[in-house]
Design a protein around this motif. Structure first.
Motif, PDB file in Angstrom:
ATOM      1  N   GLN A 169      10.558  50.772  20.316  1.00  0.00           N
ATOM      2  CA  GLN A 169      11.013  49.381  20.554  1.00  0.00           C
ATOM      3  C   GLN A 169      12.201  49.373  21.520  1.00  0.00           C
ATOM      4  OE1 GLN A 169      11.908  47.130  17.043  1.00  0.00           O
ATOM      5  NE2 GLN A 169       9.787  47.094  16.315  1.00  0.00           N
ATOM      6  N   LEU A 172      11.069  49.994  24.992  1.00  0.00           N
ATOM      7  CA  LEU A 172      10.379  48.821  25.548  1.00  0.00           C
ATOM      8  C   LEU A 172      11.368  47.748  25.973  1.00  0.00           C
ATOM      9  CD1 LEU A 172       7.370  48.704  23.081  1.00  0.00           C
ATOM     10  CD2 LEU A 172       7.220  48.979  25.566  1.00  0.00           C
ATOM     11  N   ARG A 184       3.216  41.853  28.862  1.00  0.00           N
ATOM     12  CA  ARG A 184       4.066  42.709  28.015  1.00  0.00           C
ATOM     13  C   ARG A 184       3.202  43.620  27.146  1.00  0.00           C
ATOM     14  NH1 ARG A 184       8.358  39.961  24.621  1.00  0.00           N
ATOM     15  NH2 ARG A 184       9.413  41.950  24.907  1.00  0.00           N
ATOM     16  N   THR A 188       3.071  47.624  27.181  1.00  0.00           N
ATOM     17  CA  THR A 188       3.333  48.352  25.933  1.00  0.00           C
ATOM     18  C   THR A 188       2.226  49.378  25.685  1.00  0.00           C
ATOM     19  OG1 THR A 188       4.438  46.427  25.038  1.00  0.00           O
ATOM     20  CG2 THR A 188       3.677  48.055  23.440  1.00  0.00           C
ATOM     21  N   LEU A 221       5.598  46.463  17.911  1.00  0.00           N
ATOM     22  CA  LEU A 221       6.552  46.971  18.897  1.00  0.00           C
ATOM     23  C   LEU A 221       7.315  45.929  19.717  1.00  0.00           C
ATOM     24  CD1 LEU A 221       4.386  49.942  20.210  1.00  0.00           C
ATOM     25  CD2 LEU A 221       6.373  50.080  18.692  1.00  0.00           C
ATOM     26  N   LEU A 222       6.876  44.664  19.696  1.00  0.00           N
ATOM     27  CA  LEU A 222       7.502  43.708  20.620  1.00  0.00           C
ATOM     28  C   LEU A 222       8.352  42.649  19.935  1.00  0.00           C
ATOM     29  CD1 LEU A 222       4.660  43.215  23.260  1.00  0.00           C
ATOM     30  CD2 LEU A 222       6.809  44.462  23.530  1.00  0.00           C
TER      31      LEU A 222
END
Ligand SMILES: C[S@@+](CC[C@H](N)C(=O)[O-])C[C@H]1O[C@@H](n2cnc3c(N)ncnc32)[C@H](O)[C@@H]1O
Length: 401
Positions: A169, A172, A184, A188, A221-222
């Protein structure tokens, strides 16, 4: 965060699938709520109001509303979420099932006292509080609309099983600019694919499966806000809201004995409080990705949690008593895999007899008569079987109304 869930409602669900199956799970399955919040004594003939806070695409709201529609004429579910796109999916699922006992409310759970004041007998809040800037504020807002004696089923991320998530994370945030969500997600995926084998996300076999699904990848993850909890941090959060922690599920994953064959070490673990024991189990297992747990308001733990007694009716969930009985007649053992931890558990020589007599209606006293076993023999046999089946969240208890 609203942008994330408007672009990618999570988890992704197709309303048409409601014609084929009902998704059930923990927490909030009605038998589970009865066992862990109402000591098995929930009377569904009386009005029952549930709130699903951060209801997403509807899994818990649909499960609860369907179970209430089948069993509780005066049951009602309030679904609350701030994502319009998620609500649209949840509403379409309810329509597909012709459910009329759900009320849909759009807004933040922080404003619940104004927009859905309740009060509620039960609140489900899964995968939401760990995305708030202040999870304690969110839990306090929910606790305020919970009836005294009521309870909540919650899910929060767990630290150890998410090993590898937070460094990625972080990367990113440095590499993938804010903005267009499809771009995005694509960036990713590209980053995840090129991570070296040494990266902890790559090494965590229990997280890699989610990366095929865009909504799951973004959810993993976002998130702009995402934190995970150890058992002791869950306990502190619950205590801070003036609530009482009842149990983590499934119980065997939070039992250090599951991981400790050594008698001397077991003796030390046996001396711990239940919450310290749960924290020890978490540390030993190392693979818990989420904590699913029940809490209650203005009620002692002993008054909330069902324990076996003569009038307890054992209820099997996700398994059929006759099928299990036949399997245990061949071999009285149950295999289970807890995200990579293989267990082979003894259910006792009399497991097949006990399960053969269980019909979801007979209580333990009636079952003892039916099996013809002497009281101490019956009690010991049931305790062994219950430890395994309740431990894996396959058996719960209720009392007759
Ligand atoms: C990871 S999803 C979980 C959905 C659902 N509870 C489940 O377990 O499938 C989180 C959901 O919480 C919602 N949410 C996040 N913050 C919220 C808030 N403050 N008030 C209401 N909903 C919120 C999001 O819109 C999203 O639908």
């Amino acid at each position: 965060m609203r942008a994330l869930y408007e672009a990618l409602p999570y988890p992704s669900r197709d309303p048409a699938d409601e014609r084929q199956r009902l998704i059930t799970g923990s927490p909030s399955q009605l038998d589970e709520v009865n066992h862990y919040v109402f000591a098995g004594r929930l009377d569904l003939a009386r009005p029952f109001r549930a709130l699903v806070a951060g209801g997403g695409t509807g899994d818990a709201a649909i499960m609860l509303a369907q179970q209430l529609a089948d069993r509780a004429p005066q049951g009602e579910v309030v679904y609350l979420d701030m994502s319009r796109a998620s609500r649209a999916v949840a509403e379409a699922r309810a329509k597909e099932r012709a459910l009329r006992n759900i009320r849909f409310v759009e807004g933040s759970l922080l404003d619940v006292a104004q927009i859905a004041p309740g009060p509620f007998d039960y609140i489900d809040c899964c995968g939401v509080l760990h995305h708030l800037p202040d999870p304690a504020q969110g839990l306090a807002a929910l606790a305020a609309v919970l009836k005294p004696g009521g309870g909540m089923g919650l899910m929060l991320y767990a630290t150890l099983g998410r090993t590898g998530v937070y460094p990625v994370q972080e990367a990113l945030r440095q590499l993938v600019p804010e903005g267009d969500m499809p771009a995005r997600v694509a960036a990713t995926r590209s980053l995840v694919d090129m991570l070296p084998e040494t990266n902890w996300l790559k090494r965590n076999p229990h997280l890699s499966s989610v990366t095929d699904d865009d909504a799951a990848l973004a959810d993993l993850l976002l998130h702009p806000i995402d934190r995970a909890f150890r058992v002791r941090e869950v306990a502190a959060l619950v205590q801070g809201a003036g609530l009482t922690l009842i149990h983590f599920l499934p119980p065997l994953r939070y039992d250090p004995f599951t991981y400790l064959p050594d008698p001397a070490l077991r003796a030390r673990a046996a001396a711990l409080s239940w919450i310290d024991a749960a924290g020890l189990a978490e540390a030993l297992a190392g693979n818990l990705k989420t904590h699913v747990f029940y809490v209650v308001k203005d009620k002692a733990r002993e008054a909330a949690l069902a324990v076996p007694h003569a009038r307890s009716i054992p209820v099997l969930i996700r398994q059929d008593a006759a099928t299990l009985s036949r399997a245990f007649a061949r071999k009285p053992r149950l295999g289970a895999n807890l995200d990579g931890i293989a267990l082979d558990l003894a259910v006792g020589e009399r497991a097949a007899i006990l399960l053969g007599a269980m019909d979801g209606q007979r209580d333990l006293s009636a079952l003892r008569h039916e099996t013809g076993l002497a009281p101490p023999v019956f009690d010991a046999a049931f305790a062994t079987l219950y430890h395994v089946l309740n431990g894996l969240n396959l058996m719960l208890l209720r009392e007759a109304a």
